[in-house]
Scaffold this motif. Structure first.
Motif, PDB file in Angstrom:
ATOM      1  N   SER A 159       0.837  -1.193   0.000  1.00 33.83           N
ATOM      2  CA  SER A 159       0.000   0.000   0.000  1.00 33.83           C
ATOM      3  C   SER A 159       0.875   1.246   0.000  1.00 33.83           C
ATOM      4  O   SER A 159       2.067   1.178   0.235  1.00 33.83           O
ATOM      5  CB  SER A 159      -0.916   0.009   1.229  1.00 33.83           C
ATOM      6  OG  SER A 159      -0.133   0.083   2.397  1.00 33.83           O
ATOM      7  N   ALA A 197       2.410   4.634   1.359  1.00 30.39           N
ATOM      8  CA  ALA A 197       2.759   5.164   2.682  1.00 30.39           C
ATOM      9  C   ALA A 197       1.891   6.372   3.013  1.00 30.39           C
ATOM     10  O   ALA A 197       1.517   7.136   2.123  1.00 30.39           O
ATOM     11  CB  ALA A 197       4.229   5.568   2.695  1.00 30.39           C
ATOM     12  N   GLN A 225       1.583   5.905  11.985  1.00 38.63           N
ATOM     13  CA  GLN A 225       1.125   5.261  10.750  1.00 38.63           C
ATOM     14  C   GLN A 225       2.290   5.064   9.778  1.00 38.63           C
ATOM     15  O   GLN A 225       2.409   4.014   9.145  1.00 38.63           O
ATOM     16  CB  GLN A 225       0.038   6.096  10.084  1.00 38.63           C
ATOM     17  CG  GLN A 225      -1.269   6.109  10.815  1.00 38.63           C
ATOM     18  CD  GLN A 225      -2.234   7.137  10.233  1.00 38.63           C
ATOM     19  OE1 GLN A 225      -1.872   7.978   9.413  1.00 38.63           O
ATOM     20  NE2 GLN A 225      -3.483   7.079  10.669  1.00 38.63           N
ATOM     21  N   HIS A 242       3.713   1.452   8.593  1.00 43.49           N
ATOM     22  CA  HIS A 242       3.803   1.138   7.171  1.00 43.49           C
ATOM     23  C   HIS A 242       5.219   0.698   6.799  1.00 43.49           C
ATOM     24  O   HIS A 242       5.418  -0.283   6.082  1.00 43.49           O
ATOM     25  CB  HIS A 242       3.396   2.349   6.321  1.00 43.49           C
ATOM     26  CG  HIS A 242       3.552   2.102   4.867  1.00 43.49           C
ATOM     27  ND1 HIS A 242       4.713   2.390   4.193  1.00 43.49           N
ATOM     28  CD2 HIS A 242       2.710   1.558   3.963  1.00 43.49           C
ATOM     29  CE1 HIS A 242       4.580   2.037   2.934  1.00 43.49           C
ATOM     30  NE2 HIS A 242       3.378   1.542   2.768  1.00 43.49           N
TER      31      HIS A 242
END
Length: 152
Positions: A3, A5, A127, A131
């Motif tokens: 996914s 960042a 987050q 990640h």
């Protein structure tokens, strides 16, 4: 990578604007070191244009091993938020990089003075960290997991 960042636009607009009000615009030439491992982590950056490689020194090797390439809107540097405020990796500009630079002490002070801002910024950095750990895990599994082992 599975996914994208979390980029600076993941910060809620009022907090993003508050952070950007503290920014200084800087640039790095291709090949220029942004920071080195084990040095004081007193700044951090958000890439506007260009690419930065995160890297790690490998004993016996002349060149650091590239961990990840960061680009537009991505946070460069996480160690500024966590004691002992020392870089755990290094970073090098891979092209002409234009970035927003932030004084870490000023931002940490603002986080303490304005708890909603501090919470939003800390969640964003968390987050990003999550990640990057997941992306590293995926790369390690690609490199070392036996094919067909069922290991994800």
């Amino acid at each position: 990578m599975s996914s994208t960042a979390p980029r600076i636009n993941a910060l809620p607009a009022p907090h993003r604007e508050r952070l950007l009000a503290l920014a200084e615009e800087v640039s790095f030439e291709p090949g220029e070191r942004v920071f080195d491992e084990h040095r004081p982590a007193d700044r951090f950056w958000v890439v506007r244009t260009g690419a930065v490689n995160l890297d790690s020194r490998v004993p016996g090797s002349r060149r650091p091993a590239v961990i990840e390439m960061l680009g537009h809107g991505e946070l460069v540097g996480l160690s500024w938020l966590f004691p002992p405020y020392e870089w755990e990796l290094g970073a090098e500009a891979m092209s002409l990089v234009r970035a927003y630079e932030f004084d870490a002490a000023v931002v940490r002070t603002l986080c303490e003075a304005e708890p909603p801002f501090g919470l939003a910024l800390t969640q964003w950095v968390g987050q990003v960290l999550s990640h990057r750990l997941q992306a590293t895990r995926e790369r390690l599994l690609d490199m070392y997991a036996p094919h067909g082992s069922g290991v994800l």
